[in-house]
Design an enzyme around this catalytic site. Structure first.
Site, PDB file in Angstrom:
ATOM      1  N   LYS A 205       1.534  15.030  32.436  1.00  0.00           N
ATOM      2  CA  LYS A 205       0.778  15.848  33.390  1.00  0.00           C
ATOM      3  C   LYS A 205       0.178  14.935  34.452  1.00  0.00           C
ATOM      4  CE  LYS A 205       1.411  19.949  31.880  1.00  0.00           C
ATOM      5  NZ  LYS A 205       1.849  21.080  32.711  1.00  0.00           N
ATOM      6  N   ASP A 234       4.833  16.325  35.810  1.00  0.00           N
ATOM      7  CA  ASP A 234       4.538  17.726  36.158  1.00  0.00           C
ATOM      8  C   ASP A 234       3.193  17.774  36.876  1.00  0.00           C
ATOM      9  OD1 ASP A 234       4.148  20.422  36.340  1.00  0.00           O
ATOM     10  OD2 ASP A 234       4.154  20.806  34.176  1.00  0.00           O
ATOM     11  N   GLU A 260       8.276  17.903  38.417  1.00  0.00           N
ATOM     12  CA  GLU A 260       8.076  19.354  38.279  1.00  0.00           C
ATOM     13  C   GLU A 260       6.910  19.857  39.124  1.00  0.00           C
ATOM     14  OE1 GLU A 260       8.290  20.554  34.190  1.00  0.00           O
ATOM     15  OE2 GLU A 260       6.758  22.090  34.413  1.00  0.00           O
ATOM     16  N   GLU A 286       8.634  27.968  36.734  1.00  0.00           N
ATOM     17  CA  GLU A 286       7.836  28.638  35.694  1.00  0.00           C
ATOM     18  C   GLU A 286       6.942  29.706  36.310  1.00  0.00           C
ATOM     19  OE1 GLU A 286       5.513  24.891  34.785  1.00  0.00           O
ATOM     20  OE2 GLU A 286       3.961  26.377  34.402  1.00  0.00           O
ATOM     21  N   ASP A 309      10.716  30.930  32.501  1.00  0.00           N
ATOM     22  CA  ASP A 309      10.073  31.071  31.193  1.00  0.00           C
ATOM     23  C   ASP A 309      10.452  32.450  30.660  1.00  0.00           C
ATOM     24  OD1 ASP A 309       7.047  29.916  29.839  1.00  0.00           O
ATOM     25  OD2 ASP A 309       8.016  31.767  29.175  1.00  0.00           O
ATOM     26  N   HIS A 336      11.408  26.858  30.566  1.00  0.00           N
ATOM     27  CA  HIS A 336      10.026  26.434  30.369  1.00  0.00           C
ATOM     28  C   HIS A 336       9.448  27.256  29.227  1.00  0.00           C
ATOM     29  CE1 HIS A 336       5.698  27.262  31.127  1.00  0.00           C
ATOM     30  NE2 HIS A 336       5.646  26.019  31.563  1.00  0.00           N
ATOM     31  N   GLU A 369      10.989  22.334  25.804  1.00  0.00           N
ATOM     32  CA  GLU A 369       9.583  21.981  26.012  1.00  0.00           C
ATOM     33  C   GLU A 369       8.826  22.193  24.705  1.00  0.00           C
ATOM     34  OE1 GLU A 369       7.565  23.847  29.324  1.00  0.00           O
ATOM     35  OE2 GLU A 369       6.020  22.285  29.183  1.00  0.00           O
TER      36      GLU A 369
HETATM   37 CA    CA Z   1       4.845  22.970  34.164  1.00  0.00          CA
END
Ligand code: CA
Length: 415
Positions: A205, A234, A260, A286, A309, A336, A369
């Protein structure tokens, strides 16, 4: 009075003809004609976290899920989950399921997955198409496919045409922050922990300021170099175009599998700009929905890797639309998932049925994921939560989603 009388007669005769179908000859798949949706129940779940964590958009203080439970007149139960974002209240999708769709599909055949999907989508178009409305449709659709799998005695992936793979390599989604910035040393320790547990893919992240991100990524990349670990990043759309270019160039030599959500999902022009400018693959999706949303994303040249997703893109009909569009656009689909074990089970079914993006003897495979952030009830919701063995997650072959939901957990966390 005459009109009213005719209507009563019509309703009565429809009811009588439905009753006749209930004595359908044997040989049909169980309940193929007489099976009906008896109830649609939304379960919004929530629990506070002992230690809140941050992603680029804010502090996650509770973990939530919106589940839907659909029951049929012959005793089958299907489950689905609407993707509940880190900052989203689970009551939103639950309300939409209850007030918008439950009455619409009750009494209809749960096996009419495609027809019911279009009914839900078309009738919510003027206030839907995106966000929580699509997440609600996604959850209901997933539950219908779970029922269909149980009715036919087959896993969902088989109803979708068969499994291209029966196991998938997971990637660790983690590296959330507990103070915000300046956590590079702790995050390096986290990378070592994921590696020792068997992960060979990790998604970090970022989005906590360009300089902080670069410090974190330099440290993690140096620690993992030569260890067989592939990294991804991401940003959760934390940046504008210029910052994302600067950051992407600073990470150019880290062998990232993807970058991402560098910018907000609405800004397709910046997505396309970054895709042309940066060396790594650009991923997103996503927060995109349905056939039209992904069509716009692909036509803009916004992404190399699409990340629908199953709990918010629109469910399986949308996932199939997106797969076809992606194939025609030279784009890879890598789903996702950030929900509970219900969402994870649904994602595994979709991953099984996902063709190789670019066929080859050693074609690159999608990766799963595998959220490593705190989630007190993620694994307690089902009797067989997914597990990683030797760096792989097996895809179940039990009917439907291949899970059994634990009602005690649902009751314990239900709002
Ligand atoms: Ca994400």
């Amino acid at each position: 009075h005459i009109r009213h009388g005719r209507m009563v007669t019509l309703l009565f005769s429809r009811h009588r003809s439905a009753a006749r179908h209930e004595t359908t000859p044997s040989g049909e798949p169980r309940g193929a004609i007489v099976m009906k949706i008896e109830s649609v129940t939304a379960h919004p779940l929530r629990t506070e976290l002992e230690t809140p964590f941050a992603f680029s958009q804010g502090w996650v203080r509770a973990r939530c899920a919106t589940l839907v439970e659909i029951r049929t007149n012959d005793g089958l139960v299907g489950w689905g989950e609407a993707f509940c974002q880190g900052l989203e209240a689970p009551e939103i999708s639950a309300t939409i399921i209850r007030d918008c769709f439950a009455w619409m599909i009750t009494g209809q055949s749960p096996l009419d997955t495609e027809r019911l999907w279009f009914e839900m989508y078309n009738r919510s178009r003027d206030f839907g198409r995106k966000g929580s409305v699509m997440a609600a449709i996604s959850a209901i659709d997933t539950a219908l496919w779970d029922i269909a799998g149980k009715a036919y005695g087959r896993p969902v992936w088989q109803l979708l045409g068969g499994a291209f793979r029966r196991e998938v390599k997971p990637y660790a989604t983690g590296f959330y922050r507990v103070t915000g910035q300046g956590e590079a040393a702790r995050l390096v320790e986290e990378a070592h922990m994921h590696r020792e547990r068997g992960f060979r893919f990790m998604k970090v992240k970022i989005g906590f300021g360009v300089e902080d991100d670069i410090e974190v990524m330099n440290a993690i990349h140096a620690a993992m170099e030569g260890s067989g670990v592939t990294l991804m990043v991401d940003a959760n759309h934390a940046y504008g175009r210029a910052e994302a270019v600067y950051l992407g160039e600073a990470m150019a030599d880290m062998g990232l599998r993807w970058f991402e959500e560098p910018v907000v999902p609405e800004d397709l022009e910046s997505y396309a700009h970054l895709r042309g400018r940066l060396p790594m693959a650009i991923a997103g999706g996503e927060n995109e929905h349905g056939l039209y949303g992904f069509n716009a994303l692909f036509r803009a040249g916004a992404v190399d890797i699409a990340q629908p997703d199953i709990g918010s893109c629109g469910g399986i009909p949308s996932m199939r639309h997106i797969m076809a569009l992606a194939q025609a656009s030279g784009i890879e689909v890598n789903p996702h998932v950030w929900g509970s074990s219900v969402a994870q089970a649904a994602s595994l079914q979709v991953i099984a049925a996902l063709p190789d993006a670019h066929h080859a003897l050693f074609a690159r495979q999608p990766i799963l994921e595998y959220d490593q952030s705190a989630h007190p009830f993620r694994n307690d919701l089902t009797t067989r939560p997914m597990t990683m063995k030797e760096g792989r997650v097996a895809i179940p072959d039990a009917p439907g989603l291949g899970i059994e939901v634990r009602r005690d957990t649902v009751e314990a966390y239900r709002i």
